[in-house]
Design a protein around this motif. Structure first.
Motif, PDB file in Angstrom:
ATOM      1  N   GLY A 282       0.790  -1.216   0.000  1.00  0.00           N
ATOM      2  CA  GLY A 282       0.000   0.000   0.000  1.00  0.00           C
ATOM      3  C   GLY A 282       0.826   1.271   0.000  1.00  0.00           C
ATOM      4  O   GLY A 282       0.271   2.370  -0.058  1.00  0.00           O
ATOM      5  N   ILE A 283       2.157   1.140   0.067  1.00  0.00           N
ATOM      6  CA  ILE A 283       3.029   2.319   0.116  1.00  0.00           C
ATOM      7  C   ILE A 283       3.340   2.773  -1.303  1.00  0.00           C
ATOM      8  O   ILE A 283       3.617   1.954  -2.191  1.00  0.00           O
ATOM      9  CB  ILE A 283       4.328   1.996   0.886  1.00  0.00           C
ATOM     10  N   ALA A 284       3.309   4.068  -1.524  1.00  0.00           N
ATOM     11  CA  ALA A 284       3.548   4.627  -2.863  1.00  0.00           C
ATOM     12  C   ALA A 284       4.937   4.263  -3.378  1.00  0.00           C
ATOM     13  O   ALA A 284       5.882   4.132  -2.600  1.00  0.00           O
ATOM     14  CB  ALA A 284       3.384   6.143  -2.819  1.00  0.00           C
ATOM     15  N   ALA A 285       5.039   4.108  -4.723  1.00  0.00           N
ATOM     16  CA  ALA A 285       6.290   3.678  -5.341  1.00  0.00           C
ATOM     17  C   ALA A 285       7.430   4.659  -5.052  1.00  0.00           C
ATOM     18  O   ALA A 285       8.574   4.239  -4.835  1.00  0.00           O
ATOM     19  CB  ALA A 285       6.104   3.526  -6.847  1.00  0.00           C
ATOM     20  N   HIS A 286       7.127   5.960  -5.048  1.00  0.00           N
ATOM     21  CA  HIS A 286       8.202   6.937  -4.848  1.00  0.00           C
ATOM     22  C   HIS A 286       8.784   6.850  -3.436  1.00  0.00           C
ATOM     23  O   HIS A 286       9.939   7.193  -3.221  1.00  0.00           O
ATOM     24  CB  HIS A 286       7.716   8.361  -5.161  1.00  0.00           C
ATOM     25  N   VAL A 287       7.982   6.367  -2.468  1.00  0.00           N
ATOM     26  CA  VAL A 287       8.493   6.186  -1.105  1.00  0.00           C
ATOM     27  C   VAL A 287       9.520   5.066  -1.084  1.00  0.00           C
ATOM     28  O   VAL A 287      10.586   5.190  -0.469  1.00  0.00           O
ATOM     29  CB  VAL A 287       7.341   5.891  -0.120  1.00  0.00           C
ATOM     30  N   HIS A 288       9.211   3.948  -1.756  1.00  0.00           N
ATOM     31  CA  HIS A 288      10.161   2.838  -1.868  1.00  0.00           C
ATOM     32  C   HIS A 288      11.486   3.312  -2.459  1.00  0.00           C
ATOM     33  O   HIS A 288      12.567   2.993  -1.960  1.00  0.00           O
ATOM     34  CB  HIS A 288       9.597   1.739  -2.784  1.00  0.00           C
ATOM     35  N   ILE A 289      11.393   4.066  -3.544  1.00  0.00           N
ATOM     36  CA  ILE A 289      12.595   4.473  -4.280  1.00  0.00           C
ATOM     37  C   ILE A 289      13.414   5.485  -3.477  1.00  0.00           C
ATOM     38  O   ILE A 289      14.650   5.406  -3.443  1.00  0.00           O
ATOM     39  CB  ILE A 289      12.192   5.031  -5.663  1.00  0.00           C
ATOM     40  N   LEU A 290      12.738   6.412  -2.833  1.00  0.00           N
ATOM     41  CA  LEU A 290      13.456   7.377  -1.993  1.00  0.00           C
ATOM     42  C   LEU A 290      14.181   6.677  -0.849  1.00  0.00           C
ATOM     43  O   LEU A 290      15.338   6.996  -0.535  1.00  0.00           O
ATOM     44  CB  LEU A 290      12.483   8.425  -1.440  1.00  0.00           C
ATOM     45  N   LEU A 291      13.542   5.689  -0.220  1.00  0.00           N
ATOM     46  CA  LEU A 291      14.176   4.928   0.860  1.00  0.00           C
ATOM     47  C   LEU A 291      15.385   4.154   0.355  1.00  0.00           C
ATOM     48  O   LEU A 291      16.431   4.107   1.019  1.00  0.00           O
ATOM     49  CB  LEU A 291      13.166   3.965   1.482  1.00  0.00           C
ATOM     50  N   ALA A 292      15.243   3.543  -0.827  1.00  0.00           N
ATOM     51  CA  ALA A 292      16.355   2.784  -1.397  1.00  0.00           C
ATOM     52  C   ALA A 292      17.557   3.686  -1.684  1.00  0.00           C
ATOM     53  O   ALA A 292      18.705   3.280  -1.499  1.00  0.00           O
ATOM     54  CB  ALA A 292      15.903   2.079  -2.680  1.00  0.00           C
ATOM     55  N   ASN A 293      17.289   4.906  -2.119  1.00  0.00           N
ATOM     56  CA  ASN A 293      18.372   5.864  -2.382  1.00  0.00           C
ATOM     57  C   ASN A 293      18.988   6.383  -1.082  1.00  0.00           C
ATOM     58  O   ASN A 293      20.201   6.537  -0.990  1.00  0.00           O
ATOM     59  CB  ASN A 293      17.855   7.028  -3.223  1.00  0.00           C
ATOM     60  N   LEU A 294      18.143   6.648  -0.101  1.00  0.00           N
ATOM     61  CA  LEU A 294      18.646   7.158   1.181  1.00  0.00           C
ATOM     62  C   LEU A 294      19.518   6.127   1.881  1.00  0.00           C
ATOM     63  O   LEU A 294      20.491   6.485   2.553  1.00  0.00           O
ATOM     64  CB  LEU A 294      17.478   7.566   2.076  1.00  0.00           C
ATOM     65  N   TYR A 295      19.193   4.842   1.714  1.00  0.00           N
ATOM     66  CA  TYR A 295      20.031   3.788   2.298  1.00  0.00           C
ATOM     67  C   TYR A 295      21.454   3.830   1.742  1.00  0.00           C
ATOM     68  O   TYR A 295      22.422   3.570   2.453  1.00  0.00           O
ATOM     69  CB  TYR A 295      19.402   2.410   2.037  1.00  0.00           C
ATOM     70  N   LEU A 296      21.581   4.198   0.469  1.00  0.00           N
ATOM     71  CA  LEU A 296      22.897   4.258  -0.160  1.00  0.00           C
ATOM     72  C   LEU A 296      23.565   5.624  -0.024  1.00  0.00           C
ATOM     73  O   LEU A 296      24.708   5.794  -0.426  1.00  0.00           O
ATOM     74  CB  LEU A 296      22.780   3.896  -1.645  1.00  0.00           C
ATOM     75  N   LEU A 297      22.850   6.598   0.544  1.00  0.00           N
ATOM     76  CA  LEU A 297      23.394   7.952   0.673  1.00  0.00           C
ATOM     77  C   LEU A 297      23.629   8.387   2.121  1.00  0.00           C
ATOM     78  O   LEU A 297      24.669   8.959   2.433  1.00  0.00           O
ATOM     79  CB  LEU A 297      22.440   8.953   0.015  1.00  0.00           C
ATOM     80  N   VAL A 298      22.645   8.125   2.988  1.00  0.00           N
ATOM     81  CA  VAL A 298      22.719   8.654   4.358  1.00  0.00           C
ATOM     82  C   VAL A 298      23.797   7.974   5.201  1.00  0.00           C
ATOM     83  O   VAL A 298      24.625   8.677   5.807  1.00  0.00           O
ATOM     84  CB  VAL A 298      21.332   8.582   5.039  1.00  0.00           C
ATOM     85  N   PRO A 299      23.873   6.626   5.286  1.00  0.00           N
ATOM     86  CA  PRO A 299      24.941   6.014   6.084  1.00  0.00           C
ATOM     87  C   PRO A 299      26.357   6.404   5.632  1.00  0.00           C
ATOM     88  O   PRO A 299      27.189   6.748   6.482  1.00  0.00           O
ATOM     89  CB  PRO A 299      24.688   4.509   5.925  1.00  0.00           C
ATOM     90  N   PRO A 300      26.662   6.387   4.320  1.00  0.00           N
ATOM     91  CA  PRO A 300      28.003   6.832   3.910  1.00  0.00           C
ATOM     92  C   PRO A 300      28.317   8.273   4.297  1.00  0.00           C
ATOM     93  O   PRO A 300      29.475   8.620   4.527  1.00  0.00           O
ATOM     94  CB  PRO A 300      27.966   6.686   2.378  1.00  0.00           C
ATOM     95  N   MET A 301      27.281   9.120   4.381  1.00  0.00           N
ATOM     96  CA  MET A 301      27.492  10.496   4.795  1.00  0.00           C
ATOM     97  C   MET A 301      27.701  10.595   6.311  1.00  0.00           C
ATOM     98  O   MET A 301      28.561  11.345   6.789  1.00  0.00           O
ATOM     99  CB  MET A 301      26.281  11.350   4.385  1.00  0.00           C
ATOM    100  N   LEU A 302      26.927   9.814   7.091  1.00  0.00           N
ATOM    101  CA  LEU A 302      26.973   9.919   8.547  1.00  0.00           C
ATOM    102  C   LEU A 302      28.106   9.143   9.200  1.00  0.00           C
ATOM    103  O   LEU A 302      28.592   9.540  10.269  1.00  0.00           O
ATOM    104  CB  LEU A 302      25.636   9.458   9.137  1.00  0.00           C
ATOM    105  N   ASN A 303      28.531   8.033   8.582  1.00  0.00           N
ATOM    106  CA  ASN A 303      29.546   7.181   9.223  1.00  0.00           C
ATOM    107  C   ASN A 303      30.833   7.928   9.583  1.00  0.00           C
ATOM    108  O   ASN A 303      31.301   7.850  10.722  1.00  0.00           O
ATOM    109  CB  ASN A 303      29.856   5.971   8.341  1.00  0.00           C
ATOM    110  N   PRO A 304      31.457   8.677   8.644  1.00  0.00           N
ATOM    111  CA  PRO A 304      32.677   9.410   9.028  1.00  0.00           C
ATOM    112  C   PRO A 304      32.417  10.500  10.055  1.00  0.00           C
ATOM    113  O   PRO A 304      33.281  10.793  10.890  1.00  0.00           O
ATOM    114  CB  PRO A 304      33.183  10.004   7.705  1.00  0.00           C
ATOM    115  N   ILE A 305      31.211  11.083  10.035  1.00  0.00           N
ATOM    116  CA  ILE A 305      30.868  12.110  11.023  1.00  0.00           C
ATOM    117  C   ILE A 305      30.761  11.475  12.411  1.00  0.00           C
ATOM    118  O   ILE A 305      31.292  12.007  13.398  1.00  0.00           O
ATOM    119  CB  ILE A 305      29.543  12.809  10.644  1.00  0.00           C
TER     120      ILE A 305
END
Length: 325
Positions: A282-305
């Protein structure tokens, strides 16, 4: 019919022609369906996250390489983590930004399979490094007198290679299984990158083997790695509770906070992304895609911080080089 409608139909006719024409199979990465008009705006935070990720992780690699006092197992593991973070985000973001900025949506079958292969290998290697970091903290707290003899730089490097070999062996069947699938007229992937399940969904053949292997591999390794990390921290907590000194307890736990923070950031995003993608109908497709992108963007940004803030030794060294700029 308006001019804009005419352009829209012409673009789709051109895409259909390119997909069905002779030559190597090609796919169309559609970006984020439903948010096409906002692609430029979405690209702003995405590109910022990517730049911060690259700067932070390359800074960690540079500082650890330059400072001999940081040539220790913990910082070697941190460099491995930085390399996988750079690799994962770089597998996705350049192509995603080309879609957002220039509308370059085409990708060959070989390019798509290569992207799937490296994203998944890096993700599994990343998970193996987090497990090794948990083992490193366990030895540091539960057996500190033997830490230098048990965890040498050479042994850490071997564990990193084992993690990489494990990833290659178990991810290699994914592109091989994709190769056997037929793709008919629909070759439009509703995603910013070639995510395995997104590609499988557009096949007109029997995809049960692909789906089963992907699901089993994902949950088997996520479960195994999380169990090993949990065991490490279970023994760490037991050892800490045996220490009578409150100050010593606090010091021991402080050495684990960076690793725990990284696990929480990585684990929560990937599990939420996997579960919503597979079971959140029931979740919109763009939510899935945004989450998939954030998984590959947010941890690499936060880990060194996170490690820069929590590790005083690394923070001081990074500060020394930052002040020179």
């Amino acid at each position: 019919m308006s001019i804009s409608d005419g352009h829209w139909r012409l673009d789709h006719l051109m895409e259909a022609f390119n997909l069905t024409s002779s030559g190597p199979p090609r796919f169309i990465l559609n970006g984020i369906p439903g948010l096409e008009a906002a692609h430029i705006w979405i690209s702003i935070p995405f590109s910022m996250f990517y730049i911060i990720s690259l700067l932070g992780n390359f800074m960690v690699l540079f500082v650890v390489a330059k400072e001999k006092t940081l040539h220790k197992p913990m910082y070697l593991l941190l460099c491995m983590l930085a390399l996988t973070d750079i690799g994962m985000s770089s597998c996705v973001m350049p192509k995603a930004l080309c879609i957002f900025w220039f509308g370059f949506k085409g990708i060959t079958m070989d390019g798509c399979i290569t992207q799937i292969f490296f994203i998944n290998i890096l993700a599994l290697t990343h998970s193996a490094i987090l497990v090794t970091m948990g083992f490193d903290r366990y030895i540091a707290i539960c057996n500190p007198l033997r830490y230098a003899t048990i965890l040498t730089n050479a042994r850490i490097a071997k564990l990193g290679i084992v993690g990489l070999i494990r990833a290659v062996l178990f991810i290699l069947p994914l592109p091989l299984l994709l190769r056997r699938l037929p793709f008919c007229t629909n070759r439009v992937i509703a995603h910013t990158y070639c995510e395995h399940i997104a590609v499988v969904k557009i096949s007109c053949g029997d995809t049960r083997i692909n789906r089963t292997y992907s699901l089993v591999t994902t949950f088997a390794f996520s479960g195994l790695d999380l169990t090993l990390i949990g065991l490490s921290y279970g023994m760490i907590i037991r050892a800490v509770l045996r220490i009578n000194s409150k100050k010593a307890n606090q010091k021991a736990l402080n050495t684990c906070t960076a690793h725990i923070s990284v696990i929480l950031v990585n684990g929560s995003l990937i599990l939420f992304s996997i579960l919503t993608h597979r079971f959140g109908q029931g979740i919109a497709a763009h939510v899935h895609i945004l989450l998939a992108n954030l998984y590959l963007l947010v941890p690499p940004m936060l880990n060194p911080i996170i490690y820069g803030v929590k590790s005083k030794e690394l923070r001081d060294k990074m500060g020394k080089y930052t002040c020179r700029i």
